[in-house]
Design an enzyme around this catalytic site. Structure first.
Site: not given
Length: 727
Positions: A84, A413, A443, A473, A506, A603, A631
């Site tokens: 991270n 993704r 990304r 997205h 997730y 979160r 998530h």
């Protein structure tokens, strides 16, 4: 005359990325929904975005000392923290430095300049680095040693181990390692982002009479950073760092010279991609060009062994153009992310979480046709507690079903080798009309998405890249099927990604439905993404960058109005990953002042200050960091209801951030079946009861871990959902 299916520009948040803050019609639109919220838009009412982001990473690091996690999971959290922080430096720190470098400093909502933010971040990061290595050396490594998992120092190698390591060096390392002496004909090499390297201090002359005194040894990226010794020469599981092996054989790299010192270091670079969208003709081609330069962006951080002499540290800082504050001296390996390999190298399931079997709703078990099930009722799945397989099965059956005519899907993704992609390829090869919106700019997945797009195109799939300037997205599937009564459309809408691996890690919601209006809305959003034209009216969904922002403020304002007018209960319960959008925060403050109770489960980043008298005393913010990455984005608005049966529930792909509400294509969809809506609310409420992995945000910006009071049983929301939903 505009048709009923089109929306005038006055009815939308303007698509210009800055206009939503400055444009008069947009401001008026928000004020109409909730008058007076501009009064709350003051710098002292906001936490700094980057400092809040760093606070989340700190909560991840603190999982190392949470003994509710198995030991190898605690080690994993240490690694996740490092990963991270790598991205934090590559993107967030790099962005601040870019603003300062080019004089483009913009003050954040909290009133801090980039320079002020950067200084505050650096002070806290140095403290966190010290804490991380203290936890590694004093907690994790001794605890692992007690379990006979040992990281062997060079001084602890037995003669048998030394012989084996020497053979490994000659066989695996020596042929691929390339030391670089520094002299006028061998300038300082261009080192790859986040690669392991060594700076070597030498004495003596080489065969050519050179006497520079310094060399650089890049560690081959193809080599593992941890090597496990054979069982016959080990007492338990014995692991050796690649850096230790190279260190032990440094003299072999510089024959005839004295190695006075060898010190590991790592450089982190700006890894954000900059695409000049106004001049772009082909997004894929432009992205391929930018990916080549990502590995060699401007330096933003130097990590170096804490025993490296000061003159060598200063040499490296000067070489990379960094200040002393950007140097992080570490008491151990410079890249702790590579310790993730430990779980694969040692067979210790007793030190991991036990495996579990995600459940499948009873309606979907042993059914030949998933379409028949969805036609009868909406299906809601909560991953990872419930299986992601029904989503894959939906596409698999669609590919093989001769009655299916067309499939449309967004991919953010997913991975080129996924079962989702295989089903889409199969459908295209069977002659179905398959259209996929691939977001190339996800990304750090850009290269994989370029490969994915090529694979789909080769199979005959129509691939588009969304809208330039707006990341796609939203998570949507639309399937068109011919049935007895005509064409029928089926949809999947989700809060996460179409990545089966992530669906095991997730928490995310998936809705499977054949609601006609919902399907029509999804159809219209796909038209916007693949074609051109006016924004079409979307009736059930809220979607960014058009209506989602204003609708959220409208819903928040409605709760405030209900309470102010004495017409019922005002309550908001929302869960998402980050809250940064200033007008949303101002609206929440206004609602709190009106008497609306607000529970937020966030979160990560939160720029809202909770619990401040006269501002947010009715707002509580909780963050849960546990086994699974939280998530889900789900929102509950009571709308005057006092009981669990009323209110409105929505799930969404969007966080409450400026980038999601203004710069992206997002969807927010209602959960209309009462039993499903009540279930979502109950699942959200379980997080408010967590006293094992939950943290409470205080009004000063710090977080305190929620602990069970005396006599109260321990409760984990994730463990509860595992018990409720898994098979």
């Amino acid at each position: 005359m505009e048709s009923d299916d089109q929306i005038s520009s006055e009815g939308l948040v303007p698509s210009d990325k800055l206009a939503y803050l400055e444009d008069a019609p947009a401001a008026a639109l928000v004020e109409d929904s909730m008058p007076g919220i501009a009064d709350f838009n003051q710098p002292e009412n906001f936490f700094n975005r980057e400092l809040s982001h760093l606070q989340f990473n700190a909560r991840v690091l603190h999982q190392v000392i949470n003994e509710n996690h198995p030991l190898l999971i605690r080690l994993l959290f240490c690694c996740i923290y490092s990963s991270n922080m790598d991205e934090f430096f590559e993107i967030r720190i790099a962005g601040l430095k870019q603003q300062i470098k080019y004089g483009r400093e913009s003050v954040g909502a909290d009133g801090r300049s980039p320079a002020q933010t950067l200084q505050a971040l650096q002070e806290q990061i140095h403290e966190l680095v010290s804490l991380q290595y203290e936890l590694l050396n004093n907690d994790l490594i001794p605890a692992l040693a007690d379990e006979r998992i040992n990281f062997l120092r060079r001084t602890d190698w037995t003669p048998e181990q030394q012989d084996w390591i020497a053979s490994y060096y000659e066989r695996e390392i020596s042929p691929v390692i390339s030391p670089i002496g520094l002299d006028p004909s061998h300038p300082f090499p261009r080192l790859v982002n986040k690669s392991l390297n060594f700076i070597v201090e030498l004495d003596g002359k080489d065969a050519f009479g050179r006497e520079t005194g310094l060399a650089i040894v890049p560690a081959p990226r193809s080599l593992p950073r941890l090597v496990k010794l054979p069982a016959e020469i080990s007492n338990g599981d014995c692991l050796v760092f690649l850096s230790s092996i190279i260190h032990a054989h440094a003299d072999d790299l510089f024959p005839g010279m004295e190695v006075k010192g060898l010190y590991q270091f790592r450089i982190t670079r700006n890894a954000d991609l900059v695409l000049e969208e106004d001049d772009m003709e082909d997004l894929a081609q432009a992205l391929r060009g930018e990916l080549l330069s990502r590995r060699f962006g401007d330096a933003v951080r130097l990590e170096v062994a804490d025993n490296c002499p000061e003159p060598l540290v200063n040499f490296l800082l000067q070489e990379f153009g960094l200040a002393e504050t950007e140097c992080y001296r570490v008491a151990g390996p410079v890249n702790l992310t590579r310790l993730m390999a430990v779980s694969a190298l040692v067979n210790r399931p007793d030190l991991q979480y036990p495996n579990f079997n995600p459940s499948t709703p009873a309606e979907l078990r042993h059914q030949d046709s998933i379409f028949e099930v969805i036609a009868r009722k909406d299906i809601l799945l909560l991953h990872p507690f419930q299986s992601f397989t029904p989503v894959i099965d939906l596409l698999r059956q669609a590919a093989k079903d001769s009655n299916v005519l067309a499939i449309r899907q967004t991919l953010y993704r997913v991975g080129a080798k996924s079962e989702i992609v295989a089903a889409l390829v199969d459908a295209a090869r069977r002659g179905k009309e398959v259209t996929v919106v691939v977001e190339l700019r996800a990304r750090f997945d850009e290269a994989e998405n370029l490969e994915l797009a090529s694979k789909l195109q080769e199979a005959g799939v129509v691939v588009v890249y969304g809208v330039v300037g707006y990341k796609t997205h939203a998570k949507m599937i639309l399937i068109v099927r011919r049935e007895d009564k005509g064409l029928k459309r089926y949809v999947h809408l989700g809060t996460g990604n179409y990545h089966a691996g992530n669906a095991r890690l997730y928490t995310d919601y998936s809705l499977l439905s054949c609601d006609d209006q919902l399907a029509e809305d999804v159809h219209r959003i796909f038209l916007q993404l693949t074609g051109m034209g006016k924004a079409l009216r979307i009736r059930k969904l809220f979607h960014a960058p058009f209506t989602l922002h204003s609708k959220l403020i409208e819903l928040i304002g409605r709760e405030a109005k209900i309470v102010s007018e004495g017409n019922g209960n005002g309550y908001i319960l929302a869960k998402f990953n980050a809250l940064t959008e200033p007008r949303i925060i101002a609206a929440l403050y206004a609602a709190s002042c009106a008497g609306v109770k607000i529970d937020l489960i966030i979160r990560g980043i939160c720029c809202l200050k909770p619990g401040v008298k006269g501002l947010s005393e009715n707002i509580r913010v909780v963050s849960v960091v546990g086994r699974f990455l939280e998530h889900t984005r789900a929102y509950y608005f009571a709308n005057g209801s006092a009981g669990p049966e009323g209110g409105e529930v929505y799930c969404s792909s969007a966080d409450w951030m400026t980038r999601n509400l203004v710069n992206r294509v997002e969807t927010c969809f209602p959960i209309e079946a009462p039993v499903l809506a009540q279930r979502v609310r109950a699942e959200l409420e379980s997080y408010l009861r967590d006293n094992t992995y939950a943290w409470s945000l205080l009004e000063d910006g710090s977080y305190t871990q929620v602990k069970a009071v005396r006599g109260e049983p321990a409760f984990s929301a994730q463990d509860y959902l595992l018990g409720q939903l898994t098979g």
